[in-house]
Design an enzyme around this catalytic site. Structure first.
Site, mmCIF file in Angstrom:
data_model
loop_
_atom_site.group_PDB
_atom_site.id
_atom_site.type_symbol
_atom_site.label_atom_id
_atom_site.label_comp_id
_atom_site.label_asym_id
_atom_site.label_seq_id
_atom_site.Cartn_x
_atom_site.Cartn_y
_atom_site.Cartn_z
ATOM 1 N N LYS A 121 -28.083 -73.161 -77.555
ATOM 2 C CA LYS A 121 -28.982 -73.546 -78.656
ATOM 3 C C LYS A 121 -28.767 -72.644 -79.878
ATOM 4 O O LYS A 121 -28.611 -73.139 -80.999
ATOM 5 C CB LYS A 121 -30.439 -73.462 -78.176
ATOM 6 C CG LYS A 121 -31.427 -74.026 -79.157
ATOM 7 C CD LYS A 121 -32.801 -74.157 -78.552
ATOM 8 C CE LYS A 121 -33.479 -72.821 -78.477
ATOM 9 N NZ LYS A 121 -34.882 -72.901 -78.047
ATOM 10 N N ASP A 139 -33.741 -78.264 -79.141
ATOM 11 C CA ASP A 139 -34.905 -77.470 -78.750
ATOM 12 C C ASP A 139 -35.933 -78.417 -78.135
ATOM 13 O O ASP A 139 -35.631 -79.578 -77.870
ATOM 14 C CB ASP A 139 -35.473 -76.696 -79.951
ATOM 15 C CG ASP A 139 -36.091 -77.632 -80.987
ATOM 16 O OD1 ASP A 139 -35.959 -78.870 -80.852
ATOM 17 O OD2 ASP A 139 -36.721 -77.132 -81.924
#
Ligand code: SF4
Length: 221
Positions: A121, A139
């Site tokens: 991420k 996310d």
């Protein structure tokens, strides 16, 4: 309409709805964004943005951070949770960047993910927002809303990323992550989806199937 066409239309609407999307972490360099990304784990961006000015005032360069006493970093970042791990990750990343990358934040996903505290991420955040490449940051907002929209049925972030890359226009991967954050904070909230007010309703797998009779904008669906 197939998924790709739907995705294209959704993006057009999101561009109109959120014309100035960008990351909500304050940063003036790739290094500052990397640190912000590490600190943002299980912490709000707002809180991170209050902490980082103090941290970078104390340790202005990557080399300074590499030399820092980890207990001092902990004291500065304490308010953003799991601060011991984060302090270690920030100092460790600074050490690797100074020793192995000539004090330049590395620009490949593989090298980024070798830094402590940096997963896929954060690596994608860096590729998209620091280095101008296209990468989907998956996310919680992105995973949840992409599923509601019917763009994916996956739960695993890497699989979601792969499915999104297969249907989104390649020049909109980075924007998609930003759009999902903005949409998740304003209209499609985790605890209250405002489908009546949502400009994506007709194109949304979830929203288009809801009976909204008697509901008004602001009602949770
Ligand atoms: S229609 Fe509802 S579920 Fe779909 S994106 Fe909009 S708010 Fe979220």
């Amino acid at each position: 309409m197939d998924k790709k066409q739907r995705a294209k239309q959704i993006i057009e609407i999101l561009h109109e709805t959120y014309p100035d999307v960008e990351t909500t972490l304050d940063a003036t360099s790739a290094w500052e964004l990397l640190v912000g990304g590490i600190l943002a784990s299980q912490c709000t961006d707002e809180r991170v943005n209050k902490i980082t000015p103090h941290l970078f005032a104390a340790y202005p360069t990557i080399a300074d951070m590499a030399e820092a006493d980890v207990a001092d970093i902990e004291n500065i970042i304490r308010a953003c949770g799991i601060y011991r791990n984060k302090a270690k990750a920030i100092k460790g990343s600074a050490e690797i960047i100074t020793e192995e990358h000539g004090s330049q934040v590395p620009r490949t996903r593989e090298q980024l993910m070798e830094l402590p505290g940096v997963g896929r991420k954060i690596a994608n955040l860096m590729l998209g927002d620091a280095f101008g490449e296209q990468a989907v940051v998956v996310d919680t907002h992105c995973a949840r809303i992409s599923r509601l929209l019917g763009m994916t049925a996956e739960k695993d972030p890497a699989k979601i990323e792969g499915e999104l890359e297969a249907v989104l226009p390649p020049d909109s991967y980075t924007d998609w992550g930003h759009f999902m954050v903005f949409h998740g904070r304003t209209i499609c909230k985790a605890r209250c989806r405002d489908c009546v007010a949502c400009p994506l309703r007709q194109l949304c797998a979830y929203g288009s199937q809801q009976n909204l009779e008697g509901k008004e904008a602001g009602d949770c669906v």
